[in-house]
Design a protein around this motif. Sequence first.
Motif, short mmCIF file in Angstrom:
data_model
loop_
_atom_site.label_atom_id
_atom_site.label_comp_id
_atom_site.label_asym_id
_atom_site.label_seq_id
_atom_site.Cartn_x
_atom_site.Cartn_y
_atom_site.Cartn_z
N TRP A 134 -43.56 82.07 -97.09
CA TRP A 134 -41.99 80.75 -95.58
C TRP A 134 -41.53 81.15 -94.62
O TRP A 134 -41.36 80.41 -93.77
N VAL A 135 -42.46 82.59 -94.26
CA VAL A 135 -41.86 82.74 -92.60
C VAL A 135 -43.18 83.02 -91.80
O VAL A 135 -42.54 82.78 -90.43
N PRO A 162 -36.34 82.94 -96.52
CA PRO A 162 -36.53 83.83 -95.19
C PRO A 162 -35.59 84.77 -95.04
O PRO A 162 -35.26 86.12 -94.66
N ALA A 175 -36.53 77.90 -87.74
CA ALA A 175 -36.92 79.37 -87.46
C ALA A 175 -37.17 78.54 -86.28
O ALA A 175 -37.73 79.57 -85.39
#
Length: 534
Positions: A445-446, A360, A295
Amino acid sequence: MEEPRRSADRDLEQARAAIERGEMRHAADHLAGAIALAPTLPETHELLSRLAARSGGALELFPLEQNAFVGTVVARAHLLAAAGRPEDGLPLLFAASGHTPGRDWAGVPWVTEPSLGVRVEPGLLARNVMQLCTAIGDPDAGNTRSMLRPYLTVLRHAIAAHPEHALLLGAGSALARRVGEPETAVEWAQRGARARPSKLAEIWLGYAYRSAGRVGEALAALRRAVTHDPEDLSVYADIAATLADAGRMEDALAWVERALAKDPDFDCAVHTAHRLRFRADGKLSHLVALADFAADHPDDTHEHTDLAECCVNTPWLGGVPEAARGDDDPRRRPPSTEPATAVSVERLLRIARVTWPHPPAAYDAALGLVLVPPEQLMALLTDPPGSTEDERRASRVWACLGLLHHDTDEPWMTSVRRRRLVELAVGGADAITEAAMFALIAYAWVDPAARTDVTGLVTGRLMNLAGPARKNRPPIAWSVARLALATPDLRDDTRELATAVARAEEERSRPRIPRQRSRKPKRDRRLLLRWLTR
């Protein structure tokens, strides 16, 4: 296969009529459509020849414009070959195969003529092959291999004409291993390395040896590649992956640590390191760290699939697990009395899948559901589409993931999207519970800032449904335990409880998610791009 053939036949019929009327551009459009649907159909090529005869070659009817239709590109390739310029048509077929590798673009006689391999410029052919290799698997799967074999025939003819061309030999080796001919790949890579020793030649040789199962020789070649360029850390990652596949995990981790010591943020090394560490100890924290790295580094040198490889076939990490037992019907007051519209159902079904690469990716894929109002997503929870229990469970999961993409301007802790999902997660013990819990976990998760909150919610649900004080566990206990094991930053004691619950239930029913094929990373993409831009 029948429907594309019928569609191609309709295009051919309209093309014939257009030629008779003298509407050559209209005919060309229909021929491009037919060749895209059935590229080797004899009737298509006969009509293309007829159009060329009536239009002075017809090349102007199939122009190469930006974002040209693939059928137009392929038709132009065949017209160039018919005009005595097959070496100019061949790169167009390569481009089509890179666009859609599973279509038989090259399965025509002129491609395998020995003279083509002599006429084509070897450096250009090598670059075409290298670009094609970036678009296909390593090795490629099943039916696609047969679609690519005509190019291997071109390479055989070209290598016979240019037996010492190192780049052509190396590129040919890369294609040979992708179409399932490892011995040919080894032979050509060996010849290329002898003709012109280099880092790239040794990498191709290492890959060829690896595809042939000759691990020791593969490692030796990759180590020689390091001596050519000690700063190319992608080779370190390849050595580490090869060692790990050979069961030498300690040596593998040592190589990846060497790469990280040189550059802690080098993407190939970071992705490989987290994947191997997860393989070594099974700790979810490695995968969460990998997701965070991905990310934070959206412009990596090439596509990575390490996170997906680690999540494949793992309940909730890679998809909705098969139901442990019990029925699919929610045992609570329905969250919505408003029926789902046909448009909402259609939009959900465009996205909903039983499997996904990793959490994600599931979150990202649900973005399209921002077009479905929250009330409709709640209606889809009440009456989810699907012909099987697992499909209906998956539909509920995607409906909950869709709720995450509404009201995103609100801070998480006080947001409407959080309130909706928490109410769904704690309001029962059924398929809606697990769907809402997974959506919360995917968001954790994100968004690292949400992890403490989500972990607390998941821990509370696990203790309520499967904790030591619970005498009789509900059917959903296994699924909740597996959801907990997919949750970032879970405490060790909670993870131990979830593991024990999951194992106990698995001994009874052994639920699993549907098997799916894990694709190998395209590890030479970065090297290829660097080579082509020199």
